[in-house]
Design a protein around this motif. Structure first.
Motif, short mmCIF file in Angstrom:
data_model
loop_
_atom_site.label_atom_id
_atom_site.label_comp_id
_atom_site.label_asym_id
_atom_site.label_seq_id
_atom_site.Cartn_x
_atom_site.Cartn_y
_atom_site.Cartn_z
N VAL A 71 0.87 -1.18 0.00
CA VAL A 71 0.00 0.00 0.00
C VAL A 71 0.90 1.23 0.00
O VAL A 71 1.82 1.33 0.80
CB VAL A 71 -0.93 0.01 1.23
CG1 VAL A 71 -1.72 1.30 1.31
CG2 VAL A 71 -1.85 -1.19 1.20
N ALA A 72 0.65 2.15 -0.91
CA ALA A 72 1.48 3.35 -1.03
C ALA A 72 0.77 4.56 -0.46
O ALA A 72 0.74 5.61 -1.05
CB ALA A 72 1.86 3.55 -2.49
N GLY A 73 0.16 4.42 0.69
CA GLY A 73 -0.54 5.53 1.31
C GLY A 73 -1.52 5.03 2.34
O GLY A 73 -1.57 3.84 2.64
N ALA A 74 -2.31 5.90 2.88
CA ALA A 74 -3.30 5.53 3.88
C ALA A 74 -4.48 4.84 3.23
O ALA A 74 -4.85 5.15 2.10
CB ALA A 74 -3.77 6.78 4.63
N VAL A 75 -5.08 3.93 3.95
CA VAL A 75 -6.31 3.30 3.49
C VAL A 75 -7.46 4.06 4.13
O VAL A 75 -7.56 4.14 5.35
CB VAL A 75 -6.37 1.81 3.88
CG1 VAL A 75 -7.71 1.21 3.52
CG2 VAL A 75 -5.24 1.05 3.20
N LEU A 76 -8.29 4.63 3.32
CA LEU A 76 -9.46 5.36 3.79
C LEU A 76 -10.67 4.44 3.75
O LEU A 76 -10.80 3.63 2.84
CB LEU A 76 -9.73 6.56 2.89
CG LEU A 76 -8.57 7.54 2.71
CD1 LEU A 76 -8.90 8.55 1.65
CD2 LEU A 76 -8.23 8.20 4.03
N THR A 77 -11.55 4.58 4.73
CA THR A 77 -12.79 3.81 4.73
C THR A 77 -13.96 4.78 4.67
O THR A 77 -14.02 5.72 5.45
CB THR A 77 -12.88 2.92 5.98
OG1 THR A 77 -11.82 1.95 5.92
CG2 THR A 77 -14.20 2.18 6.03
N LEU A 99 -10.39 -7.21 -0.78
CA LEU A 99 -10.80 -8.19 0.23
C LEU A 99 -12.32 -8.18 0.26
O LEU A 99 -12.93 -7.13 0.41
CB LEU A 99 -10.27 -7.83 1.62
CG LEU A 99 -8.77 -7.98 1.84
CD1 LEU A 99 -8.37 -7.41 3.20
CD2 LEU A 99 -8.36 -9.45 1.76
N PRO A 100 -12.95 -9.36 0.12
CA PRO A 100 -14.41 -9.39 0.01
C PRO A 100 -15.12 -8.98 1.29
O PRO A 100 -14.53 -8.92 2.38
CB PRO A 100 -14.71 -10.85 -0.34
CG PRO A 100 -13.50 -11.62 0.05
CD PRO A 100 -12.34 -10.66 0.02
N GLY A 111 -15.50 -4.24 3.76
CA GLY A 111 -14.83 -4.81 2.60
C GLY A 111 -13.85 -3.81 2.05
O GLY A 111 -13.91 -2.62 2.38
N TYR A 112 -12.93 -4.30 1.22
CA TYR A 112 -11.88 -3.45 0.66
C TYR A 112 -11.83 -3.62 -0.85
O TYR A 112 -12.05 -4.71 -1.37
CB TYR A 112 -10.52 -3.79 1.28
CG TYR A 112 -10.49 -3.48 2.76
CD1 TYR A 112 -10.11 -2.22 3.21
CD2 TYR A 112 -10.89 -4.42 3.69
CE1 TYR A 112 -10.11 -1.92 4.56
CE2 TYR A 112 -10.90 -4.13 5.04
CZ TYR A 112 -10.51 -2.88 5.46
OH TYR A 112 -10.52 -2.58 6.80
N PHE A 113 -11.54 -2.51 -1.52
CA PHE A 113 -11.55 -2.46 -2.98
C PHE A 113 -10.32 -1.73 -3.50
O PHE A 113 -9.67 -0.99 -2.76
CB PHE A 113 -12.81 -1.73 -3.46
CG PHE A 113 -14.07 -2.44 -3.09
CD1 PHE A 113 -14.68 -3.29 -3.98
CD2 PHE A 113 -14.63 -2.27 -1.83
CE1 PHE A 113 -15.84 -3.98 -3.62
CE2 PHE A 113 -15.79 -2.95 -1.46
CZ PHE A 113 -16.39 -3.80 -2.36
N HIS A 114 -10.03 -1.93 -4.79
CA HIS A 114 -9.03 -1.13 -5.50
C HIS A 114 -9.81 -0.12 -6.34
O HIS A 114 -10.80 -0.49 -6.99
CB HIS A 114 -8.20 -1.98 -6.47
CG HIS A 114 -7.39 -3.03 -5.80
ND1 HIS A 114 -7.70 -4.36 -5.87
CD2 HIS A 114 -6.28 -2.95 -5.04
CE1 HIS A 114 -6.81 -5.06 -5.19
NE2 HIS A 114 -5.95 -4.22 -4.67
N GLY A 122 -11.67 1.17 1.84
CA GLY A 122 -12.69 0.32 2.42
C GLY A 122 -14.06 0.96 2.38
O GLY A 122 -14.18 2.18 2.24
N ILE A 123 -15.09 0.11 2.50
CA ILE A 123 -16.44 0.60 2.74
C ILE A 123 -16.96 -0.12 3.97
O ILE A 123 -16.61 -1.27 4.24
CB ILE A 123 -17.39 0.48 1.52
CG1 ILE A 123 -17.57 -0.96 1.08
CG2 ILE A 123 -16.90 1.36 0.38
CD1 ILE A 123 -18.64 -1.13 -0.01
N HIS A 124 -17.82 0.57 4.72
CA HIS A 124 -18.26 0.11 6.04
C HIS A 124 -19.74 0.41 6.21
O HIS A 124 -20.14 1.57 6.13
CB HIS A 124 -17.42 0.86 7.08
CG HIS A 124 -17.74 0.56 8.50
ND1 HIS A 124 -17.03 -0.36 9.23
CD2 HIS A 124 -18.66 1.09 9.35
CE1 HIS A 124 -17.49 -0.39 10.46
NE2 HIS A 124 -18.48 0.48 10.56
N GLN A 125 -20.54 -0.65 6.38
CA GLN A 125 -21.97 -0.48 6.62
C GLN A 125 -22.29 -0.90 8.04
O GLN A 125 -22.22 -2.09 8.36
CB GLN A 125 -22.80 -1.33 5.65
CG GLN A 125 -24.31 -1.25 5.93
CD GLN A 125 -25.09 -2.31 5.20
OE1 GLN A 125 -24.70 -2.80 4.16
NE2 GLN A 125 -26.25 -2.66 5.76
#
Length: 131
Positions: A71-77, A99-100, A111-114, A122-125
């Motif tokens: 990962v070349a930076g922060a992962v935002l959700t 990641l499903p 879940g995580y997406f490109h 990421g997305i978070h419900q």
């Protein structure tokens, strides 16, 4: 305490990345390139006064990282009221699953997406019944 007040998403193709985030999340973008001296779009992620942060999509100084690489930076959700609908929009806009969907039992679906530049996000419900 310091709070996060801005984020930057790097992209090899800034216009493509801006279009992706506008299409999937409805973000507004404004070209600030003249101030930055390179492609740089400020993004507003929601109405003023509501929780959240704004940021920018900027030119990456090199090629996009490879899928599966570091990962070349922060992962935002990003929050969503409907994980499955958002996941479908992501894939329709050119994103791919990193990641499903998984349950965070008793709390949420995550879940995580490109994105189109191979950045992971990421997305978070929230869902107290997630199992």
């Amino acid at each position: 305490m310091s709070r996060v007040i801005h984020f930057e998403i790097q992209a090899e193709n800034v216009q493509r990345a801006v279009a992706f985030y506008q299409e999937v999340f409805g973000w507004q973008a404004e070209d600030w390139s003249e101030y930055a001296g390179s492609p740089y779009f400020g993004v507003t992620t929601g109405p003023e006064g509501e929780p959240g942060i704004n940021g920018a999509i900027m030119s990456r100084p090199g090629s996009n990282p490879a899928v599966g690489g570091m990962v070349a930076g922060a992962v935002l959700t990003m929050g969503t009221a409907d994980f499955d609908a958002t996941a479908a929009k992501i894939e329709a806009a050119g994103g791919t699953v990193a990641l499903p969907k998984m349950a965070l039992p008793g709390m949420a679906w995550q879940g995580y997406f490109h994105d189109t530049e191979n950045n992971v996000f990421g997305i978070h419900q929230p869902d107290p019944d997630a199992a």
